[in-house]
Design an enzyme around this catalytic site. Structure first.
Site, short mmCIF file in Angstrom:
data_model
loop_
_atom_site.label_atom_id
_atom_site.label_comp_id
_atom_site.label_asym_id
_atom_site.label_seq_id
_atom_site.Cartn_x
_atom_site.Cartn_y
_atom_site.Cartn_z
N ASP A 47 -5.47 -3.16 -1.39
CA ASP A 47 -6.86 -3.53 -1.70
C ASP A 47 -7.51 -2.46 -2.59
OD1 ASP A 47 -7.19 -1.54 0.18
OD2 ASP A 47 -8.52 -2.69 1.50
N SER A 48 -6.74 -1.40 -2.90
CA SER A 48 -7.17 -0.43 -3.93
C SER A 48 -7.37 -1.17 -5.25
CB SER A 48 -6.12 0.68 -4.10
OG SER A 48 -4.81 0.15 -4.15
N ASP A 86 -1.89 -6.47 1.19
CA ASP A 86 -2.88 -5.73 1.97
C ASP A 86 -4.02 -6.68 2.35
OD1 ASP A 86 -4.12 -3.59 3.12
OD2 ASP A 86 -4.58 -2.53 1.25
N LYS A 116 -0.03 -6.16 5.50
CA LYS A 116 -0.41 -4.85 6.06
C LYS A 116 -1.90 -4.89 6.32
CE LYS A 116 -2.05 -1.21 3.80
NZ LYS A 116 -3.43 -0.73 3.78
N GLU A 118 -5.37 -2.42 8.11
CA GLU A 118 -5.83 -1.14 8.66
C GLU A 118 -6.21 -1.35 10.12
OE1 GLU A 118 -8.83 0.61 6.11
OE2 GLU A 118 -7.60 0.30 4.32
N GLU A 185 -1.61 7.58 6.17
CA GLU A 185 -2.41 8.01 5.00
C GLU A 185 -3.26 9.25 5.32
OE1 GLU A 185 -4.70 4.96 3.04
OE2 GLU A 185 -5.61 6.41 1.66
O1 KIV Z 1 -4.95 -0.23 -0.99
C1 KIV Z 1 -4.05 0.61 -1.02
O2 KIV Z 1 -3.51 0.97 -2.07
C2 KIV Z 1 -3.65 1.18 0.27
C3 KIV Z 1 -2.85 2.43 0.25
C4 KIV Z 1 -3.72 3.56 -0.14
C5 KIV Z 1 -2.15 2.65 1.55
O3 KIV Z 1 -4.01 0.67 1.29
#
Ligand code: KIV
Length: 285
Positions: A47-48, A86, A116, A118, A185
């Site tokens: 989600d980055s 994510d 994935k 959080e 992380e």
């Molecule tokens: O969104 C992302 O790139 C992430 C990583 C920083 C683990 O969740």
């Protein structure tokens, strides 16, 4: 290097054989294709994406529709690399059912290999439910960027006994709930090494030091394409921004001076055809 698609099984075998697992983020087809062809084992469509592709100030700008679209593009490129989606903020927090439905969207619409999220202790039940649906789940402990409001910034986690205990507990609970890998992380290297030794599933470090089963970085950080925020653990291998600036300026210069397009980059036509056209249209007018 095998051409076969990586799976939960092959990733676990890598950990068992102490082969270090490589992982990068990707958000589009061409980048994912290069990562796949370079032999990287796993891709996270993080989600980055909200920050590095869409220009939001943090990851909270990611939505389900946005993530599904990016995941589908990445998945189309990956014949070998395992693709993990994510789950964005708001897609798994409300209820078990909601998180199951959103996880299913990623595998049915985007055709990724796993999801994935959080997961804090409140979300262990959701991990179990998604795994029971038959979807591979990656856990994520340590820094949770989606909790930026509560944390007050992107800070290293687990430096004191209380927060270190929380990180270890979450990793153990996620493994117990069926997660096949745990991303760690922004956690001190000694703590990540300890967790890696304690778990039977692989750990993936992003700012967790060298003692994990593998390493993950955000690709625009690696390529030098994102300079609004770079965590201290991220290593820049190239300066793509500089290269892009040079390229775009050269293009503009060549267009303005008429150096581009030249003969090589134009389609040719015989003089007879042009003469015939000119004759016909000159006569008419
Ligand atoms: O969104 C992302 O790139 C992430 C990583 C920083 C683990 O969740």
């Amino acid at each position: 290097m095998s051409d076969k698609k990586h799976t939960v099984k092959t990733i676990q075998e890598m950990k068992d054989k102490k082969e270090i697992i490589t992982m990068l983020t990707a958000y589009d087809y061409p980048t994912a294709k290069q990562i796949n062809d370079a032999g990287i084992d796993m891709i996270l469509v993080g989600d980055s994406c909200a920050m590095v592709v869409h220009g939001h100030p943090n990851t909270l700008g990611a939505t389900m529709d946005m993530m599904v679209l990016h995941c589908a593009a990445v998945a189309r490129a990956c014949t070998r690399t395992m693709v993990i989606a994510d789950m964005p903020f708001g897609s798994f927090q409300y209820s078990v059912e909601d998180s199951m439905r959103n996880a299913a969207r990623f595998v049915t619409e985007a055709k990724v290999d796993g999801v994935k999220f959080e997961a804090t202790p409140n979300h262990i039940e959701k991990t179990r439910a998604i795994v029971e649906m038959g979807i591979a789940v990656v856990g994520h402990v340590g820094l949770h960027p989606q909790a930026i409001g509560a944390l007050g910034g992107m800070k290293v986690q687990g430096k004191d006994v209380e927060t270190a205990r929380k990180v270890v507990r979450e990793a153990l609970d996620l493994q117990e709930a069926g997660a096949f890998m745990i991303i760690i992380e922004a956690v001190p290297a000694k703590l990540s090494s300890y967790i890696t030794k304690k778990l039977s599933v692989p750990t993936m470090s992003i700012g967790g030091g060298p003692g994990c089963s593998g390493q993950l970085l955000v690709t625009p950080d690696v390529l030098g394409m994102f300079d609004k925020f770079t965590p201290s653990f991220a290593k820049r291998y190239q300066d793509f921004n500089k290269l892009m600036q040079q390229t775009f300026k050269q293009y503009a210069e060549e267009v303005r001076t008429g150096a581009f397009p030249d003969e090589e980059h134009s389609y040719a036509m015989s003089d007879e055809v042009l003469n015939a056209i000119e004759e016909e249209f000159e006569k008419k007018s």
